[in-house]
Design an enzyme around this catalytic site. Structure first.
Site, short mmCIF file in Angstrom:
data_model
loop_
_atom_site.label_atom_id
_atom_site.label_comp_id
_atom_site.label_asym_id
_atom_site.label_seq_id
_atom_site.Cartn_x
_atom_site.Cartn_y
_atom_site.Cartn_z
N GLY A 1 0.83 -1.20 0.00
CA GLY A 1 0.00 0.00 0.00
C GLY A 1 0.85 1.25 0.00
N ASN A 2 0.24 2.37 0.32
CA ASN A 2 0.98 3.62 0.42
C ASN A 2 0.35 4.48 1.51
OD1 ASN A 2 -1.18 5.34 -0.88
ND2 ASN A 2 -0.69 4.01 -2.64
N TYR A 3 0.90 5.68 1.70
CA TYR A 3 0.51 6.52 2.83
C TYR A 3 -0.65 7.47 2.53
CZ TYR A 3 4.95 5.00 4.86
OH TYR A 3 5.98 4.25 5.35
#
Length: 399
Positions: free
Chosen positions: A210-212
């Site tokens: 995923g990412n932030y």
């Protein structure tokens, strides 16, 4: 702009309830039709007879009329109104509204309301500043309500401060300005597709790539479009931010594939798309059916490209459709954004960079450059809500 508008005025149990008479007189003077809904506690501060005499309408307080058992339909009121104003609104009522506690006619009317809702808080300073009150106000804002906060109030000591209900003439001015702004805009009646937030690409049942991304930028764009009269189709990746603006239709997804399927399904029926989501570019070639055990010192995961949503919509785009894409870069920002502009067949690219402190992921702020075939425009660092206005201003030029 209040001529002919139908306003539901909610009154709660506050000492400021007497000011509702001034609000009613001001609204009617400008040509509005007013229907009062009052809580049982509100009737302790001002009588329904007084309110009825001003509005020339029976005051609604209970679910059933005490005289003949007539059912007072909160659903009908929600459909009838052009706006709902709750003034004064106590901390207790705000708490109930924020949490859906429908234990009186006013709250059920609020929950059934299809029109915009305006809330004028009224309480002492300590109650107003309490974290629970501030939290409830933020929740109500996220739900698409407008909080009419006073410019100043008073303490028992006489010192100025927050808490007191805004003055009736200023409250009426807020409604007047709202309806004035509802005059046809380039987005009025348009249908806008917006993607927001991250995507999660599963590795096994408990892990993902995923990412932030928090989704704050996408939500701000959706709310701005909805405020300008557009019907918004929001496709949201995993995020905690909520929205319930009446003009926003939300679909929650998890993976890039789910977002791709939703976006390509809706795109033929919209006038424009804004691709704000931080979509994973790669995903595991295979997803483990069970949790991967830590049996070795290293683990190799083979990745494969995900579906390119922007490229697909760029190919699908008709002559009368518009496409806005985002580019988050770490090096050669403008060069890469210009390439993306052509490659994705976008009308313009919104460029932002992780190299600018306090912007992009998780932040409330952003700093962007808008790049199109006509050139580029750089903007200073702003809140994401203000950045959304800049982006939508640019989108409106295309219609």
């Amino acid at each position: 702009m209040l001529e002919g508008k139908k306003i539901v005025l909610g009154i709660t149990g506050s000492i400021a309830a007497y000011k509702a008479c001034l609000i009613i007189r001001g609204l009617i003077k400008q040509g509005a039709e007013v229907q009062v809904v009052i809580t049982p506690a509100g009737k302790e501060f001002i009588t329904p007879i007084t309110l009825s005499a001003l509005t020339h309408k029976p005051v609604v307080s209970e679910f059933f009329s005490g005289r003949d058992g007539t059912w007072n339909s909160h659903v009908d009121l929600g459909l009838w109104a052009d706006a709902m104003l709750i003034a004064p609104c106590t901390a207790s009522t705000m708490g109930k509204m924020a949490n859906g506690i429908a234990d009186n006619m006013l709250i059920t009317t609020y929950l059934s309301m299809k029109a915009p809702v305006f809330i004028a808080p009224a309480m002492d300073l300590d109650m107003y500043q309490h974290p629970s009150t501030q939290h409830n106000m933020e929740v109500l804002k996220q739900y698409g309500n407008t909080i009419i906060e006073p410019a100043s109030g008073f303490l028992a000591s006489g010192l100025e401060g927050k808490g007191r209900m805004e003055e009736p003439e200023n409250i009426i001015s807020v409604l007047d300005q709202y309806f004035d702004n509802q005059e046809a805009t380039p987005l009025s009646g348009k249908k806008i597709l917006i993607t927001a937030g991250p995507t999660y690409e599963r590795i096994d049942p408990v892990r993902f790539i995923g990412n932030y991304s928090s989704g704050k930028m996408g939500i701000a764009l959706a709310e701005e479009c909805a405020h300008r009269g557009a019907e918004v189709v929001l496709i949201a990746g995993p995020m905690s931010i909520k929205t319930s603006h009446r003009n926003i239709q939300r679909t929650d997804v998890e993976s890039c594939q789910e977002m791709y399927d939703a976006a390509t399904s809706h795109f033929p029926n919209v006038d424009a798309a804004i691709l704000c989501a931080a979509v994973a570019d790669f995903k595991p070639s295979a997803i483990a059916e069970e949790k991967i055990k830590r049996e070795h010192d290293d683990l190799t995961i083979t990745l494969k490209p995900t579906q390119d949503i922007a490229a697909k919509l760029g190919k699908m785009k008709r002559e009368n459709q518009h496409l806005v894409a985002f580019a988050l870069e770490t090096t050669d920002e403008e060069v890469n954004a210009e390439r993306k502009l052509e490659k994705k067949n976008a009308d313009f690219i919104v460029l932002n960079s992780t190299r600018i402190p306090g912007t992009t992921f998780q932040s409330d702020n952003n700093q962007i450059t808008i790049i199109s075939s006509q050139g580029k425009t750089s903007f200073p660092k702003k809140t994401k809500k203000e950045v959304a206005k800049d982006i939508i201003n640019e989108l409106e030029k295309l219609f």
